[in-house]
Design a protein around this motif. Structure first.
Motif, PDB file in Angstrom:
ATOM      1  N   HIS A  12     -54.382  -2.980 -44.439  1.00  0.00           N
ATOM      2  CA  HIS A  12     -53.905  -2.164 -44.859  1.00  0.00           C
ATOM      3  C   HIS A  12     -54.994  -2.170 -45.968  1.00  0.00           C
ATOM      4  CE1 HIS A  12     -50.322  -5.230 -43.933  1.00  0.00           C
ATOM      5  NE2 HIS A  12     -49.632  -4.462 -43.660  1.00  0.00           N
ATOM      6  N   ASP A  15     -55.416  -4.673 -48.959  1.00  0.00           N
ATOM      7  CA  ASP A  15     -56.405  -5.411 -48.811  1.00  0.00           C
ATOM      8  C   ASP A  15     -57.303  -5.558 -49.035  1.00  0.00           C
ATOM      9  OD1 ASP A  15     -53.660  -6.094 -48.023  1.00  0.00           O
ATOM     10  OD2 ASP A  15     -53.998  -5.746 -46.023  1.00  0.00           O
ATOM     11  N   TYR A 129     -49.991 -14.568 -48.382  1.00  0.00           N
ATOM     12  CA  TYR A 129     -48.617 -14.594 -49.063  1.00  0.00           C
ATOM     13  C   TYR A 129     -47.773 -14.965 -47.594  1.00  0.00           C
ATOM     14  CZ  TYR A 129     -49.092  -9.704 -49.542  1.00  0.00           C
ATOM     15  OH  TYR A 129     -49.292  -8.460 -48.916  1.00  0.00           O
ATOM     16  N   HIS A 134     -51.163  -9.191 -41.740  1.00  0.00           N
ATOM     17  CA  HIS A 134     -52.785  -9.801 -42.242  1.00  0.00           C
ATOM     18  C   HIS A 134     -52.754 -11.622 -40.927  1.00  0.00           C
ATOM     19  CE1 HIS A 134     -52.076  -9.138 -46.671  1.00  0.00           C
ATOM     20  NE2 HIS A 134     -51.976  -8.199 -45.507  1.00  0.00           N
TER      21      HIS A 134
HETATM   22 ZN   LIG Z   1     -51.557  -6.288 -47.026  1.00  0.00          ZN
END
Ligand SMILES: [Zn+2]
Length: 249
Positions: A12, A15, A129, A134
Motif C-alpha cells: 500500500h 508502507d 501487524y 503485506h
Molecule cells: Zn500496508
C-alpha cells in the motif's frame, strides 16, 4: 558485487515510508538507485480526518498522488501494479488484495530484472501487524526470488528488535540489523507529510499531535535470502548498514 540497484516491493501507499523511509533515503544518499513497487493504491484505506476526499471512489487516485510525492521526496522511482485494495471489513478486519501469487511473483521478478536489482526489500512474513496483503507481497517476493532470481539478496523490513516496543515488528523475525535513522529523518518526515489521508492514522496510535512525532527512529531488517544458516549476514548491504551505524541486536 557492489549495490547498484534496489527494488522495494510493498502492498500500500505509505508502507514504503513508514517501514523503510530512512533506509531508502540512506541508499539513495549512497548513489544507489531505489525503485519502489506498490501493489495497490490503498483504495480501501482511510479518507483522512477531516476527510481529504468525501468517499472511497476517488481515494485511490488521491493516494497515488500522495505516494508519488513520497517516493520522489525519498529520491526513488515508482511502479504501481494496479491491484485493488479492498475496503476494511467490519470490526477492522483486513483483507489481502485479489492476486494470483504466481502472477504477482512474475510481475515483481520482471521489474527486478529490468532494474538489474541486486537487493530486494519487502514486508516481513508476519505482515508486520498481521496484514494479509503485506504477507501476500512477502510470499510473492520470496517465491519469485527462489525460483527466478537465485543468489539475489532479499531483506525484509520491520524485523523485531528486542527492548524497543513497536506494534509493527514482525515478532517471528528477529532483526539482523537495526539502524537509528535520525540522520535521514528530515526526508522520512517530508515523505510522511505527503501521505495526507493517513496523517490521522499515524497520530492516533500514540495520541500525537504532529506527524513528525509519529516518526519511528529505528528501522530494522532481516536477511531472508540467500539463507545465512544462522551466521550473521556479511554482504554489501550488511556492510553499508554497518558503515551507517547499524547494530546487530
Ligand atoms: Zn500496508
Amino acid at each position: 558485487m557492489t549495490l547498484r540497484s534496489v527494488v522495494a516491493f510493498f502492498a500500500h501507499p505509505d508502507d514504503e515510508t513508514v517501514l523503510a523511509g530512512g533506509l531508502i533515503a540512506l541508499l539513495v544518499q549512497q548513489g544507489i538507485a531505489v525503485h519502489v513497487v506498490c501493489a495497490t493504491r490503498g483504495e480501501g484505506g482511510e479518507l483522512g480526518e477531516p476527510p481529504v476526499v468525501p468517499d472511497h471512489t476517488r481515494l485511490g487516485e488521491v493516494r497515488e498522488a500522495e505516494l508519488r510525492c513520497a517516493v520522489e521526496t525519498l529520491g526513488a522511482s515508482l511502479t504501481l501494479l494496479n491491484y485493488v485494495d479492498p475496503l476494511i471489513g467490519p470490526d477492522d478486519v483486513l483483507y489481502p488484495f485479489d492476486a494470483d501469487i504466481g502472477t504477482l511473483a512474475r510481475q515483481f521478478v520482471h521489474i527486478a530484472r529490468q532494474r538489474s536489482a541486486n537487493l530486494l526489500l519487502t514486508h516481513g512474513g508476519d505482515g508486520e501487524y498481521g496484514h494479509p496483503a503485506h504477507q501476500l507481497v512477502n510470499r510473492a517476493v520470496l517465491e519469485g526470488t527462489r525460483r527466478m532470481l537465485p543468489r539475489t539478496l532479499v531483506y525484509t523490513v520491520a524485523a523485531s528488535v528486542p527492548n524497543i516496543e513497536d506494534r509493527l515488528w514482525n515478532q517471528s523475525e528477529p532483526a539482523h540489523f537495526a539502524l537509528d535513522i535520525r540522520p535521514w529523518a528530515e526526508r522520512k518526515i517530508a515523505a510522511m507529510e505527503c501521505h495526507r489521508t493517513q496523517h490521522a492514522l499515524f497520530r492516533r496510535r500514540k495520541q500525537l499531535r504532529t506527524v513528525a512525532e509519529a516518526l519511528r527512529t529505528v528501522e530494522s531488517v532481516r536477511r531472508q535470502l540467500p539463507d545465512t544458516h544462522g551466521e550473521p549476514p556479511d554482504d554489501d548491504f550488511a556492510r553499508l548498514l554497518r558503515t551507517a551505524g547499524a547494530w546487530r541486536p
